[in-house]
Each structure stands twice: as structure tokens, then as C-alpha cells.
Design an enzyme around this catalytic site. Structure first.
Site, PDB file in Angstrom:
ATOM      1  N   HIS A  97      -3.484  -4.682  -1.294  1.00 16.54           N
ATOM      2  CA  HIS A  97      -2.765  -3.401  -1.438  1.00 16.54           C
ATOM      3  C   HIS A  97      -3.159  -2.483  -0.281  1.00 16.54           C
ATOM      4  O   HIS A  97      -4.348  -2.333   0.019  1.00 16.54           O
ATOM      5  CB  HIS A  97      -3.138  -2.738  -2.763  1.00 16.54           C
ATOM      6  CG  HIS A  97      -2.727  -3.546  -3.961  1.00 16.54           C
ATOM      7  ND1 HIS A  97      -1.520  -3.377  -4.586  1.00 16.54           N
ATOM      8  CD2 HIS A  97      -3.354  -4.558  -4.611  1.00 16.54           C
ATOM      9  CE1 HIS A  97      -1.425  -4.241  -5.606  1.00 16.54           C
ATOM     10  NE2 HIS A  97      -2.528  -4.970  -5.639  1.00 16.54           N
ATOM     11  N   HIS A 112      -1.715  11.619   1.924  1.00 16.29           N
ATOM     12  CA  HIS A 112      -0.478  12.181   1.369  1.00 16.29           C
ATOM     13  C   HIS A 112       0.369  12.858   2.433  1.00 16.29           C
ATOM     14  O   HIS A 112       1.071  13.820   2.167  1.00 16.29           O
ATOM     15  CB  HIS A 112      -0.800  13.131   0.211  1.00 16.29           C
ATOM     16  CG  HIS A 112      -1.735  14.228   0.584  1.00 16.29           C
ATOM     17  ND1 HIS A 112      -1.323  15.322   1.304  1.00 16.29           N
ATOM     18  CD2 HIS A 112      -3.060  14.366   0.392  1.00 16.29           C
ATOM     19  CE1 HIS A 112      -2.365  16.108   1.509  1.00 16.29           C
ATOM     20  NE2 HIS A 112      -3.433  15.552   0.980  1.00 16.29           N
ATOM     21  N   THR A 126       3.433   0.438  -2.787  1.00 12.94           N
ATOM     22  CA  THR A 126       4.483   1.051  -3.606  1.00 12.94           C
ATOM     23  C   THR A 126       4.965   2.284  -2.861  1.00 12.94           C
ATOM     24  O   THR A 126       4.177   3.207  -2.624  1.00 12.94           O
ATOM     25  CB  THR A 126       3.914   1.468  -4.983  1.00 12.94           C
ATOM     26  OG1 THR A 126       3.279   0.335  -5.584  1.00 12.94           O
ATOM     27  CG2 THR A 126       5.012   1.966  -5.897  1.00 12.94           C
ATOM     28  N   PRO A 127       6.227   2.316  -2.447  1.00 14.45           N
ATOM     29  CA  PRO A 127       6.704   3.459  -1.664  1.00 14.45           C
ATOM     30  C   PRO A 127       6.531   4.782  -2.415  1.00 14.45           C
ATOM     31  O   PRO A 127       6.747   4.856  -3.617  1.00 14.45           O
ATOM     32  CB  PRO A 127       8.187   3.144  -1.445  1.00 14.45           C
ATOM     33  CG  PRO A 127       8.289   1.667  -1.595  1.00 14.45           C
ATOM     34  CD  PRO A 127       7.261   1.289  -2.609  1.00 14.45           C
ATOM     35  N   ARG A 128       6.102   5.787  -1.648  1.00 18.19           N
ATOM     36  CA  ARG A 128       5.924   7.123  -2.219  1.00 18.19           C
ATOM     37  C   ARG A 128       6.759   8.095  -1.394  1.00 18.19           C
ATOM     38  O   ARG A 128       7.280   7.734  -0.346  1.00 18.19           O
ATOM     39  CB  ARG A 128       4.440   7.536  -2.119  1.00 18.19           C
ATOM     40  CG  ARG A 128       3.519   6.670  -2.943  1.00 18.19           C
ATOM     41  CD  ARG A 128       2.145   6.550  -2.302  1.00 18.19           C
ATOM     42  NE  ARG A 128       1.494   7.830  -2.153  1.00 18.19           N
ATOM     43  CZ  ARG A 128       0.492   8.058  -1.294  1.00 18.19           C
ATOM     44  NH1 ARG A 128       0.056   7.100  -0.499  1.00 18.19           N
ATOM     45  NH2 ARG A 128      -0.059   9.238  -1.216  1.00 18.19           N
ATOM     46  N   ASP A 163       6.371  -0.564  -9.463  1.00 23.13           N
ATOM     47  CA  ASP A 163       5.321  -0.181 -10.404  1.00 23.13           C
ATOM     48  C   ASP A 163       5.843  -0.411 -11.824  1.00 23.13           C
ATOM     49  O   ASP A 163       7.011  -0.123 -12.109  1.00 23.13           O
ATOM     50  CB  ASP A 163       4.961   1.296 -10.197  1.00 23.13           C
ATOM     51  CG  ASP A 163       3.734   1.691 -10.991  1.00 23.13           C
ATOM     52  OD1 ASP A 163       3.831   1.746 -12.235  1.00 23.13           O
ATOM     53  OD2 ASP A 163       2.680   1.936 -10.382  1.00 23.13           O
ATOM     54  N   GLU A 219      -2.894 -10.168 -15.824  1.00 23.06           N
ATOM     55  CA  GLU A 219      -4.041  -9.486 -15.222  1.00 23.06           C
ATOM     56  C   GLU A 219      -5.003  -9.009 -16.314  1.00 23.06           C
ATOM     57  O   GLU A 219      -6.209  -8.980 -16.128  1.00 23.06           O
ATOM     58  CB  GLU A 219      -3.458  -8.285 -14.463  1.00 23.06           C
ATOM     59  CG  GLU A 219      -4.305  -7.729 -13.373  1.00 23.06           C
ATOM     60  CD  GLU A 219      -3.620  -6.547 -12.692  1.00 23.06           C
ATOM     61  OE1 GLU A 219      -2.422  -6.269 -12.952  1.00 23.06           O
ATOM     62  OE2 GLU A 219      -4.291  -5.897 -11.885  1.00 23.06           O
ATOM     63  N   ASP A 231      -7.328  -8.182  -2.784  1.00 23.73           N
ATOM     64  CA  ASP A 231      -6.792  -7.123  -3.645  1.00 23.73           C
ATOM     65  C   ASP A 231      -7.046  -5.748  -3.000  1.00 23.73           C
ATOM     66  O   ASP A 231      -6.192  -5.264  -2.290  1.00 23.73           O
ATOM     67  CB  ASP A 231      -7.375  -7.198  -5.060  1.00 23.73           C
ATOM     68  CG  ASP A 231      -6.402  -6.639  -6.093  1.00 23.73           C
ATOM     69  OD1 ASP A 231      -5.227  -6.418  -5.734  1.00 23.73           O
ATOM     70  OD2 ASP A 231      -6.799  -6.420  -7.244  1.00 23.73           O
ATOM     71  N   ASP A 232      -8.222  -5.147  -3.255  1.00 21.40           N
ATOM     72  CA  ASP A 232      -8.530  -3.817  -2.712  1.00 21.40           C
ATOM     73  C   ASP A 232      -9.870  -3.866  -1.974  1.00 21.40           C
ATOM     74  O   ASP A 232     -10.896  -3.469  -2.522  1.00 21.40           O
ATOM     75  CB  ASP A 232      -8.627  -2.794  -3.845  1.00 21.40           C
ATOM     76  CG  ASP A 232      -7.303  -2.595  -4.559  1.00 21.40           C
ATOM     77  OD1 ASP A 232      -6.249  -2.590  -3.879  1.00 21.40           O
ATOM     78  OD2 ASP A 232      -7.316  -2.436  -5.789  1.00 21.40           O
TER      79      ASP A 232
HETATM   80 ZN   LIG Z   1      -3.277  -6.402  -6.948  1.00 11.10          ZN
END
Ligand SMILES: [Zn+2]
Length: 320
Positions: A6, A52, A81-83, A122, A182, A264-265
Site C-alpha cells: 500500500h 494531504h 485508494t484514490p482520495r 475500499d 484477512e 503490505d505496509d
Molecule cells: Zn493489504
């Protein structure tokens, strides 16, 4: 070759700190220093609150690609995820454009790595939002968007809502990867069968999977890609036990599925993909030939085309 990473979770603490420091100096933030309030392994802080605006999005994307390149990664699939950033008049489509622009710049700066983008729906999204995301993904295929993902809080949402969106994505030639089983709350028979009904190309995590569904996954041909994230699952106690209890041990020898170690992160868990491979060797006693074979098979399930696969096989051939 991390295929499950991500974008925001891959931002290092140091990078977040630098973004924060710049904003603090310009009197543009009331937030605390992320280095102080976000100890390693604790994904408590909302990373998005630090990133942001377009400037910090660009800076952090460059930094993420740089970190992966420095870890020896030659091919990366980032997901986001587009913001929207209303203050700057940036909508979700503009966000994807900004990320792709930053990726372009990063690839020029670090020519050893090639990066593709996956857009994540999401679980809290509406079908209209999911359809909009698929439209963005389709629009940006020529600039390196390769797939659509489903992620977010496993306790939220009814995945069957998104069936038309994933069907549309497939019809547009996009690949599909899904955060799968998950948590126990996202591992009902109905949910897992719904997702498998979408014929996903890859699955992420695959933790709470009953035996009959494991067999179903193993039977898929060509082999389905399994994005396994050891440090994430162990650190967050998403599995019971330590690394040696991870379901990597069950999957890696199974004929059919293609297991790909992922981060993942990495910004949260602090374990770069080179370390994930090291953990696998240490806890599951893989020989060098097993590691090479796993890495080679992983190329089959990347979402980029044949030219990229050829490039990666040549790199493997030189190193192996
Ligand atoms: Zn993930």
C-alpha cells in the site's frame, strides 16, 4: 518483487517526519512529530493526515519508490485508494494522475525499478464509487494502472455489492486482486465464494481459509497468486503464533498457487521485502534453489505484460 504494497503504508517514518518538519516550519500543521507518536509496529497514526496535499503525495511517492529500489526491488506494484484534496481542488482522478506522475519521476531517478499501480476499492465504498474507481483505472491503463483491489476494514461492507464493478474491471482488461479472509469476520462462506466467483487473479493474506476453500484455490489454473505478508500478520497478531506458524508454510509447496512474499505496509512494520525473504528462509528452511524457484514463479503472476515478464526473467537468469 513486492506485489502487495500500500502506497501510504509504505511511507517510511523518516519520510513522514520530513513532510511534517516542512509543514511545521511553514506553520502549516498542528500534528505531532510522527517519529515520536508512531513507534515501530504500531499503525495507530492516520498516515493520510500527514499526506494531504499534492506536494506531500509527490514527495512520499518518490520516497517509497526510492526505498524499494534501494532494497534491490526491480519490479513493484503499489496500490492506493484514490482520495481528493478539496483545498487544492484535486479530485480522485487528479489524485491518480498525481501518483502516476510521481511514479514516472521516480522511475527516471531510479531506473533499476519499474512500478505499476493498482487502484483499491475500499470496503466502505458504494457501488457508484467502486464503478467510478474502475473507470479511473481503465482511463489510466496506458499510464501503468494494471489492476483493481478490494481492501479496507474487514468488518465493514458486503462484498457482493461490488460484483458489477469487478466484472466491469475484468471486461476492461484490468486484473483483480482481493484482500481475502484477512480476519475471521471477512471469512464467511458467502463472502469467500462471492470473491472466488469474480475469478480473481491474485488474493492477499488468505488467512482464515477453511480446508475446502483451500482446495478450491489450489485447483485454479493457471495458478492463482497469493500475496503473503509475514511481518504484517505476525506483528498485528492476525495469525496465532510466530513466523513459523504462518500459513506460508502450508502454501509454498502446494502445486498450483503461486506464493509471493510481500510487505503490505513496510513503513509500519519496518520489514523490507529483502527481510521478508530472509524470514522465510530462516523459519521455513528454504534452500537457495527453493528461493530462486519461488521468485521465478512469482513472475508469472505479476500484472504487467509479457515484456515485463521477459525483463524480470532475464534479471533472474543473471542473478540465479
Ligand atoms: Zn493489504
Amino acid at each position: 518483487m513486492p506485489l502487495h504494497a500500500h502506497l501510504s503504508g509504505s511511507i517510511s517514518r523518516q519520510c513522514l517526519h520530513e513532510i511534517w518538519r516542512g509543514k511545521k516550519a511553514a506553520n502549516k500543521t498542528d500534528l505531532e512529530d510522527p517519529l515520536v507518536i508512531m513507534p515501530l509496529g504500531e499503525p495507530v497514526v492516520d498516515i493520510n493526515s500527514y499526506v494531504h496535499d499534492v506536494e506531500s503525495l509527490h514527495y512520499s511517492t518518490l520516497s517509497v519508490v526510492e526505498d524499494f529500489a534501494n532494497d534491490g526491488v526491480v519490479y513493484l506494484e503499489l496500490r492506493t485508494t484514490p482520495r481528493s484534496f478539496p483545498k487544492e481542488g484535486l479530485d480522485k482522478k487528479g489524485y491518480v494522475d498525481a501518483v502516476l506522475t510521481a511514479i514516472d519521476v521516480a522511475q527516471q531517478k531510479y531506473p533499476s525499478i519499474q512500478v505499476r499501480l493498482i487502484l483499491s476499492i475500499d470496503r466502505r465504498n458504494t457501488l457508484a464509487e467502486a464503478n467510478e474507481l474502475v473507470a479511473f483505472a481503465t482511463y489510466f491503463i496506458s499510464r501503468g494502472v494494471v489492476a483493481v483491489d478490494l481492501c479496507g476494514d474487514p468488518a465493514k461492507g458486503d462484498v457482493s455489492l461490488f460484483t458489477p464493478a469487478f466484472e466491469a474491471a475484468k471486461a476492461q482488461g484490468l486484473k483483480i486482486t482481493i484482500h481475502f479472509a484477512e480476519a475471521e469476520c471477512s471469512a464467511s462462506e458467502t463472502e469467500l465464494q462471492t470473491i472466488l466467483g469474480w475469478k480473481p487473479d491474485r488474493l492477499g493474506h488468505v488467512i482464515h481459509v477453511p480446508e475446502h476453500i483451500r482446495k478450491q484455490i489450489a485447483a485454479v489454473r493457471p495458478g492463482i497468486g497469493l500475496e503473503l505478508c509475514l511481518s504484517c500478520n505476525v506483528q498485528l497478531k492476525m495469525i496465532t503464533g510466530n513466523f513459523d506458524a504462518h500459513h506460508f508454510g502450508e502454501w509454498w509447496r502446494v502445486d498450483g498457487p503461486v506464493v509471493v512474499p510481500c510487505t503490505d505496509d513496510v513503513g509500519v512494520f519496518g520489514s523490507p521485502v529483502s527481510n521478508e525473504w530472509r524470514l522465510i528462509q530462516e523459519y521455513f528452511h528454504l534452500e537457495r534453489e527453493d528461493v530462486l524457484s519461488l521468485a521465478r514463479k512469482g513472475i508469472d503472476v505479476i500484472f504487467d505484460g509479457d515484456a515485463q515478464k521477459k525483463r524480470l526473467r532475464e534479471i533472474m537468469w543473471r542473478t540465479g
